[in-house]
Design a protein around this motif. Sequence first.
Motif, PDB file in Angstrom:
ATOM      1  N   GLY A  84      89.694 -37.462 -83.381  1.00  0.00           N
ATOM      2  CA  GLY A  84      90.241 -38.166 -82.643  1.00  0.00           C
ATOM      3  C   GLY A  84      89.245 -38.415 -81.257  1.00  0.00           C
ATOM      4  O   GLY A  84      88.292 -37.996 -81.473  1.00  0.00           O
ATOM      5  N   THR A  85      89.921 -39.064 -80.543  1.00  0.00           N
ATOM      6  CA  THR A  85      89.212 -39.838 -79.325  1.00  0.00           C
ATOM      7  C   THR A  85      87.972 -40.379 -79.760  1.00  0.00           C
ATOM      8  O   THR A  85      86.755 -39.989 -79.456  1.00  0.00           O
ATOM      9  N   ILE A  86      87.822 -41.370 -80.842  1.00  0.00           N
ATOM     10  CA  ILE A  86      86.669 -42.111 -81.259  1.00  0.00           C
ATOM     11  C   ILE A  86      86.431 -43.101 -80.642  1.00  0.00           C
ATOM     12  O   ILE A  86      87.418 -44.014 -80.632  1.00  0.00           O
ATOM     13  N   VAL A  87      85.436 -43.285 -79.645  1.00  0.00           N
ATOM     14  CA  VAL A  87      85.416 -44.335 -78.505  1.00  0.00           C
ATOM     15  C   VAL A  87      84.114 -44.911 -78.842  1.00  0.00           C
ATOM     16  O   VAL A  87      83.638 -46.002 -78.330  1.00  0.00           O
ATOM     17  N   SER A  88      83.139 -44.438 -79.629  1.00  0.00           N
ATOM     18  CA  SER A  88      81.659 -44.756 -79.870  1.00  0.00           C
ATOM     19  C   SER A  88      81.430 -44.884 -81.298  1.00  0.00           C
ATOM     20  O   SER A  88      81.796 -43.938 -82.094  1.00  0.00           O
ATOM     21  N   ALA A  89      80.960 -46.007 -81.949  1.00  0.00           N
ATOM     22  CA  ALA A  89      80.398 -46.011 -83.326  1.00  0.00           C
ATOM     23  C   ALA A  89      79.247 -44.808 -83.705  1.00  0.00           C
ATOM     24  O   ALA A  89      79.270 -44.270 -84.652  1.00  0.00           O
ATOM     25  N   ARG A  90      78.643 -44.297 -82.511  1.00  0.00           N
ATOM     26  CA  ARG A  90      77.887 -43.069 -82.901  1.00  0.00           C
ATOM     27  C   ARG A  90      78.507 -42.146 -83.188  1.00  0.00           C
ATOM     28  O   ARG A  90      78.112 -40.908 -83.900  1.00  0.00           O
ATOM     29  N   ASP A 109      89.171 -51.363 -80.701  1.00  0.00           N
ATOM     30  CA  ASP A 109      87.995 -51.933 -80.647  1.00  0.00           C
ATOM     31  C   ASP A 109      87.631 -52.276 -82.025  1.00  0.00           C
ATOM     32  O   ASP A 109      87.383 -51.582 -83.160  1.00  0.00           O
ATOM     33  N   PRO A 110      87.493 -53.980 -82.189  1.00  0.00           N
ATOM     34  CA  PRO A 110      87.277 -54.079 -83.692  1.00  0.00           C
ATOM     35  C   PRO A 110      86.022 -53.680 -84.287  1.00  0.00           C
ATOM     36  O   PRO A 110      85.804 -53.586 -85.602  1.00  0.00           O
ATOM     37  N   ARG A 111      85.141 -53.601 -83.289  1.00  0.00           N
ATOM     38  CA  ARG A 111      83.624 -53.166 -83.679  1.00  0.00           C
ATOM     39  C   ARG A 111      83.942 -51.887 -84.124  1.00  0.00           C
ATOM     40  O   ARG A 111      83.145 -51.293 -85.258  1.00  0.00           O
ATOM     41  N   LEU A 112      84.588 -50.931 -83.662  1.00  0.00           N
ATOM     42  CA  LEU A 112      84.914 -49.507 -84.260  1.00  0.00           C
ATOM     43  C   LEU A 112      85.602 -49.537 -85.591  1.00  0.00           C
ATOM     44  O   LEU A 112      85.356 -48.785 -86.470  1.00  0.00           O
ATOM     45  N   VAL A 113      86.693 -50.515 -85.582  1.00  0.00           N
ATOM     46  CA  VAL A 113      87.217 -50.636 -86.978  1.00  0.00           C
ATOM     47  C   VAL A 113      86.301 -50.818 -88.091  1.00  0.00           C
ATOM     48  O   VAL A 113      86.600 -50.478 -89.142  1.00  0.00           O
ATOM     49  N   HIS A 114      85.449 -51.932 -87.738  1.00  0.00           N
ATOM     50  CA  HIS A 114      84.575 -52.472 -88.801  1.00  0.00           C
ATOM     51  C   HIS A 114      83.518 -51.301 -89.273  1.00  0.00           C
ATOM     52  O   HIS A 114      83.020 -50.980 -90.373  1.00  0.00           O
ATOM     53  N   ALA A 115      82.978 -50.424 -88.067  1.00  0.00           N
ATOM     54  CA  ALA A 115      82.241 -49.287 -88.344  1.00  0.00           C
ATOM     55  C   ALA A 115      82.887 -48.468 -89.465  1.00  0.00           C
ATOM     56  O   ALA A 115      82.034 -47.722 -90.134  1.00  0.00           O
ATOM     57  N   ALA A 116      84.136 -47.938 -88.801  1.00  0.00           N
ATOM     58  CA  ALA A 116      84.665 -46.878 -89.782  1.00  0.00           C
ATOM     59  C   ALA A 116      84.770 -47.446 -91.242  1.00  0.00           C
ATOM     60  O   ALA A 116      84.902 -46.654 -92.290  1.00  0.00           O
TER      61      ALA A 116
END
Length: 215
Positions: A84-90, A109-116
């Motif tokens: 949890g608390t994933i706030v960065s693609a890193r 954050d759509p960028r995080l959704v795509h990265a996941a």
Amino acid sequence: MSHSTHTPTSTEATAAWFDQTFAAAPLMAILRGTGVERAVALASTAWDLGIDSVEVTLQSDEDLQALREVARLGDERGKVVGAGTIVSARQIPLAAAAGARYLVSPGLDPRLVHAAGEHGIPMLPGVSTPSEVQLACDLGLTWMKAFPALWLGADWFRHIRGPFPQVRFVATGGMDATNARQFLDAGVRVVAVGSALEDPQQLELLAGLLHRTDI
């Protein structure tokens, strides 16, 4: 509870994966900043109670160690552990390497959704407005984390089901054994609890929720 080891490759597969993961219990556990030893103890308490899914938040190196150990023990017991608390693609490859089977973010954050998605890990994004729910739906998501749920209130879920009947919510933030039933009755699919796992009186109430037949 058994879970597929197949990695979801589409939004439909991700939705089906969450459907399966949360099918047996309307509760999940969140372990935040507990340290390794306490995380293991609380995760074991949750699993023994009948809570299948445990989320370990990632905000420090020690959290990563806790995630790694809880995930290892979860695998032994056939339980699913998320980060949890994933706030960065890193954070995503670190969480995956530590054994996380799904990711949870406080916001959308759509960028995080795509990265996941690129890493083949299901993502549960946080939402708190109709606009965010609509955007998440547009991204192909049907499972979302409503945060902070106590501030939103149980009636929020009753209203949001009108335009978004297909969305399944995990209520997070201020949830415990004393208010979980109210949110489940409002249509929430899963309530996430944390400190309640350390309160013997709440454990008894949580056990009662896990054995409800009318959800």
